[in-house]
Design an enzyme around this catalytic site. Structure first.
Site, PDB file in Angstrom:
ATOM      1  N   LYS A  13       0.839  -1.211   0.000  1.00  0.00           N
ATOM      2  CA  LYS A  13       0.000   0.000   0.000  1.00  0.00           C
ATOM      3  C   LYS A  13       0.874   1.263   0.000  1.00  0.00           C
ATOM      4  O   LYS A  13       0.684   2.169  -0.799  1.00  0.00           O
ATOM      5  CB  LYS A  13      -0.931   0.020   1.238  1.00  0.00           C
ATOM      6  CG  LYS A  13      -1.792  -1.225   1.375  1.00  0.00           C
ATOM      7  CD  LYS A  13      -2.686  -1.164   2.596  1.00  0.00           C
ATOM      8  CE  LYS A  13      -1.972  -1.203   3.935  1.00  0.00           C
ATOM      9  NZ  LYS A  13      -1.303  -2.481   4.241  1.00  0.00           N
ATOM     10  N   ARG A  88      -9.994   0.507   8.478  1.00  0.00           N
ATOM     11  CA  ARG A  88      -9.566  -0.840   8.862  1.00  0.00           C
ATOM     12  C   ARG A  88     -10.634  -1.593   9.631  1.00  0.00           C
ATOM     13  O   ARG A  88     -10.408  -2.755   9.990  1.00  0.00           O
ATOM     14  CB  ARG A  88      -8.348  -0.725   9.772  1.00  0.00           C
ATOM     15  CG  ARG A  88      -7.018  -0.998   9.113  1.00  0.00           C
ATOM     16  CD  ARG A  88      -5.956  -0.661  10.127  1.00  0.00           C
ATOM     17  NE  ARG A  88      -4.741  -1.372   9.942  1.00  0.00           N
ATOM     18  CZ  ARG A  88      -3.656  -0.854   9.352  1.00  0.00           C
ATOM     19  NH1 ARG A  88      -3.693   0.357   8.864  1.00  0.00           N
ATOM     20  NH2 ARG A  88      -2.557  -1.552   9.268  1.00  0.00           N
ATOM     21  N   ARG A 127      12.063  -4.992   5.189  1.00  0.00           N
ATOM     22  CA  ARG A 127      11.802  -3.582   4.845  1.00  0.00           C
ATOM     23  C   ARG A 127      12.641  -2.623   5.685  1.00  0.00           C
ATOM     24  O   ARG A 127      12.838  -2.820   6.873  1.00  0.00           O
ATOM     25  CB  ARG A 127      10.313  -3.322   5.100  1.00  0.00           C
ATOM     26  CG  ARG A 127       9.936  -1.862   5.081  1.00  0.00           C
ATOM     27  CD  ARG A 127       8.458  -1.666   5.086  1.00  0.00           C
ATOM     28  NE  ARG A 127       7.800  -2.191   6.270  1.00  0.00           N
ATOM     29  CZ  ARG A 127       6.495  -2.183   6.449  1.00  0.00           C
ATOM     30  NH1 ARG A 127       5.710  -1.710   5.502  1.00  0.00           N
ATOM     31  NH2 ARG A 127       5.962  -2.652   7.552  1.00  0.00           N
ATOM     32  N   ARG A 161      11.181  -0.505  11.327  1.00  0.00           N
ATOM     33  CA  ARG A 161      10.063  -0.293  12.253  1.00  0.00           C
ATOM     34  C   ARG A 161      10.076  -1.318  13.382  1.00  0.00           C
ATOM     35  O   ARG A 161      10.342  -2.496  13.135  1.00  0.00           O
ATOM     36  CB  ARG A 161       8.734  -0.406  11.492  1.00  0.00           C
ATOM     37  CG  ARG A 161       8.314   0.884  10.858  1.00  0.00           C
ATOM     38  CD  ARG A 161       7.155   0.751   9.907  1.00  0.00           C
ATOM     39  NE  ARG A 161       6.027  -0.028  10.360  1.00  0.00           N
ATOM     40  CZ  ARG A 161       4.918  -0.198   9.639  1.00  0.00           C
ATOM     41  NH1 ARG A 161       4.794   0.383   8.456  1.00  0.00           N
ATOM     42  NH2 ARG A 161       3.921  -0.934  10.088  1.00  0.00           N
ATOM     43  N   ARG A 172      -0.655  -8.669  13.265  1.00  0.00           N
ATOM     44  CA  ARG A 172      -1.221  -7.665  12.355  1.00  0.00           C
ATOM     45  C   ARG A 172      -2.042  -8.343  11.255  1.00  0.00           C
ATOM     46  O   ARG A 172      -3.098  -7.854  10.852  1.00  0.00           O
ATOM     47  CB  ARG A 172      -0.093  -6.807  11.751  1.00  0.00           C
ATOM     48  CG  ARG A 172       0.465  -5.808  12.760  1.00  0.00           C
ATOM     49  CD  ARG A 172       1.863  -5.327  12.432  1.00  0.00           C
ATOM     50  NE  ARG A 172       2.006  -4.687  11.148  1.00  0.00           N
ATOM     51  CZ  ARG A 172       3.179  -4.451  10.553  1.00  0.00           C
ATOM     52  NH1 ARG A 172       4.306  -4.797  11.153  1.00  0.00           N
ATOM     53  NH2 ARG A 172       3.227  -3.866   9.395  1.00  0.00           N
TER      54      ARG A 172
HETATM   55  P1  AP5 Z   1       4.866  -1.594   1.868  1.00  0.00           P
HETATM   56  O1  AP5 Z   1       4.469  -0.810   0.654  1.00  0.00           O
HETATM   57  O2  AP5 Z   1       5.644  -0.899   2.931  1.00  0.00           O
HETATM   58  O3  AP5 Z   1       3.584  -2.334   2.459  1.00  0.00           O
HETATM   59  P2  AP5 Z   1       2.303  -1.779   3.206  1.00  0.00           P
HETATM   60  O4  AP5 Z   1       1.124  -2.474   2.607  1.00  0.00           O
HETATM   61  O5  AP5 Z   1       2.293  -0.276   3.194  1.00  0.00           O
HETATM   62  O6  AP5 Z   1       2.580  -2.380   4.627  1.00  0.00           O
HETATM   63  P3  AP5 Z   1       2.535  -1.792   6.100  1.00  0.00           P
HETATM   64  O7  AP5 Z   1       3.281  -2.779   6.949  1.00  0.00           O
HETATM   65  O8  AP5 Z   1       3.002  -0.381   6.140  1.00  0.00           O
HETATM   66  O9  AP5 Z   1       1.041  -1.894   6.369  1.00  0.00           O
HETATM   67  P4  AP5 Z   1       0.389  -2.000   7.733  1.00  0.00           P
HETATM   68  O10 AP5 Z   1      -1.017  -1.909   7.269  1.00  0.00           O
HETATM   69  O11 AP5 Z   1       0.713  -3.151   8.569  1.00  0.00           O
HETATM   70  O12 AP5 Z   1       1.049  -0.784   8.544  1.00  0.00           O
HETATM   71  P5  AP5 Z   1       0.506   0.627   8.955  1.00  0.00           P
HETATM   72  O13 AP5 Z   1       1.657   1.550   8.988  1.00  0.00           O
HETATM   73  O14 AP5 Z   1      -0.698   1.013   8.154  1.00  0.00           O
HETATM   74  O15 AP5 Z   1       5.681  -2.870   1.357  1.00  0.00           O
HETATM   75  C1  AP5 Z   1       6.339  -3.737   2.267  1.00  0.00           C
HETATM   76  C2  AP5 Z   1       7.732  -4.115   1.715  1.00  0.00           C
HETATM   77  O16 AP5 Z   1       7.579  -4.923   0.545  1.00  0.00           O
HETATM   78  C3  AP5 Z   1       8.572  -2.908   1.279  1.00  0.00           C
HETATM   79  O17 AP5 Z   1       9.904  -3.137   1.658  1.00  0.00           O
HETATM   80  C4  AP5 Z   1       8.438  -2.856  -0.260  1.00  0.00           C
HETATM   81  O18 AP5 Z   1       9.617  -2.351  -0.870  1.00  0.00           O
HETATM   82  C5  AP5 Z   1       8.202  -4.309  -0.595  1.00  0.00           C
HETATM   83  N1  AP5 Z   1       7.241  -4.454  -1.704  1.00  0.00           N
HETATM   84  C6  AP5 Z   1       6.098  -3.724  -1.919  1.00  0.00           C
HETATM   85  N2  AP5 Z   1       5.453  -4.160  -3.023  1.00  0.00           N
HETATM   86  C7  AP5 Z   1       6.198  -5.220  -3.497  1.00  0.00           C
HETATM   87  C8  AP5 Z   1       6.040  -6.105  -4.616  1.00  0.00           C
HETATM   88  N3  AP5 Z   1       4.996  -6.007  -5.464  1.00  0.00           N
HETATM   89  N4  AP5 Z   1       6.980  -7.072  -4.776  1.00  0.00           N
HETATM   90  C9  AP5 Z   1       8.034  -7.191  -3.919  1.00  0.00           C
HETATM   91  N5  AP5 Z   1       8.244  -6.367  -2.862  1.00  0.00           N
HETATM   92  C10 AP5 Z   1       7.326  -5.395  -2.644  1.00  0.00           C
HETATM   93  O19 AP5 Z   1      -0.005   0.361  10.438  1.00  0.00           O
HETATM   94  C11 AP5 Z   1       0.879   0.086  11.511  1.00  0.00           C
HETATM   95  C12 AP5 Z   1       0.083  -0.002  12.823  1.00  0.00           C
HETATM   96  O20 AP5 Z   1      -0.564   1.256  13.083  1.00  0.00           O
HETATM   97  C13 AP5 Z   1      -1.058  -1.020  12.827  1.00  0.00           C
HETATM   98  O21 AP5 Z   1      -0.609  -2.309  13.163  1.00  0.00           O
HETATM   99  C14 AP5 Z   1      -1.986  -0.407  13.901  1.00  0.00           C
HETATM  100  O22 AP5 Z   1      -1.513  -0.662  15.212  1.00  0.00           O
HETATM  101  C15 AP5 Z   1      -1.866   1.090  13.648  1.00  0.00           C
HETATM  102  N6  AP5 Z   1      -2.870   1.582  12.678  1.00  0.00           N
HETATM  103  C16 AP5 Z   1      -2.596   2.140  11.458  1.00  0.00           C
HETATM  104  N7  AP5 Z   1      -3.741   2.487  10.842  1.00  0.00           N
HETATM  105  C17 AP5 Z   1      -4.752   2.143  11.682  1.00  0.00           C
HETATM  106  C18 AP5 Z   1      -6.168   2.219  11.578  1.00  0.00           C
HETATM  107  N8  AP5 Z   1      -6.777   2.730  10.489  1.00  0.00           N
HETATM  108  N9  AP5 Z   1      -6.903   1.765  12.625  1.00  0.00           N
HETATM  109  C19 AP5 Z   1      -6.318   1.269  13.723  1.00  0.00           C
HETATM  110  N10 AP5 Z   1      -4.967   1.134  13.882  1.00  0.00           N
HETATM  111  C20 AP5 Z   1      -4.202   1.575  12.859  1.00  0.00           C
END
Ligand code: AP5
Length: 215
Positions: A13, A88, A127, A161, A172
């Protein structure tokens, strides 16, 4: 244009949102990034969120919906919004409807990044980001062009992270299956969902998203 990027942790994402920001001038609204900034700044929201995030659980709906509403107000009406990691839960999806209406916006697309969960553990644990400008990299899939130097800002400082370890990633993913995947039917019923193969190489995923947004 206002879109949601939906998919489990590591689905790509953030990677795709970054590209849409630089290529289309849209604004990324990542609740994860907003919460991490609050934790770093030691704000009341950050103090509440830290332990929840470190455990891989979800922060309260009220907190994240307030963050999104504030950000939409701050960015003004002219640019398109990419909701990354929000909504979410069903409650957040309901809040988003109200927030969008209050800002005179409507949702155009929900892009679901479909992925194989086992491969995601490798993606997430590999990552890292530039500690200065936040550009994202991966030990195997996206290394900086010059080893140890950020492609974007030239910094030599990188970070990982605290929630990117296997145990927290599994929690997660379980949270995603239990609370986030069930909101897809809400948007499917409105004809907004397009599914993209998130296991394809980064460029191909981007091309598939472009085809949806331009189609
Ligand atoms: P990346 O693009 O970083 O993946 P992502 O989908 O953004 O993953 P996140 O881990 O950031 O998502 P998340 O939903 O767990 O975390 P968030 O910060 O929202 O890609 C990952 C890796 O793969 C990278 O190294 C990239 O280079 C590689 N890659 C990407 N695409 C690829 C491909 N096609 N092929 C190969 N490699 C690839 O949330 C963190 C925490 O915050 C949550 O756990 C929760 O506690 C809290 N939180 C956040 N939002 C909310 C909400 N709305 N409600 C409640 N709690 C929340």
């Amino acid at each position: 244009m206002n879109i949601i990027l939906l998919g489990p942790p590591g689905a790509g994402k953030g990677t795709q949102a970054d590209r849409l920001v630089s290529e289309r001038g849209m604004v990324q609204l990542s609740t994860g990034d907003m919460l991490r900034a609050a934790v770093k700044a030691g704000t009341p929201v950050g103090l509440k969120a830290k332990a929840v995030m470190d455990a891989g659980e979800l922060v309260s709906d009220e907190i994240v919906s307030a963050l999104i509403g504030d950000k939409l107000t701050e960015m003004g009406p002219d640019k398109g919004a990419i909701f990354d990691g929000y909504p979410r839960t069903a409650a957040q999806a309901e809040s988003l409807d109200a927030i969008l209406e209050a800002h005179g916006r409507r949702l155009d697309h929900v892009v679901e990044l479909a992925v194989d969960e086992d491969a995601l553990v490798e993606r997430i644990t590999g990552r890292f980001t530039c500690a200065v400008c936040g550009a994202g990299y991966h030990d195997k899939f996206k290394l900086p062009k010059v080893e140890g130097t950020c492609d974007v800002c030239g910094s030599h400082d990188f970070k990982r992270r605290p929630d990117d370890n296997e145990e927290t990633v599994r929690t997660r993913m379980a949270e995603y299956r239990a609370k986030t995947a069930p909101i897809l039917p809400i948007y499917e019923a409105r004809g907004l969902v397009s599914r993209v193969d998130g296991m394809a190489p980064i460029g191909e995923v981007g091309a598939a998203i472009d085809a949806i947004l331009d189609g």
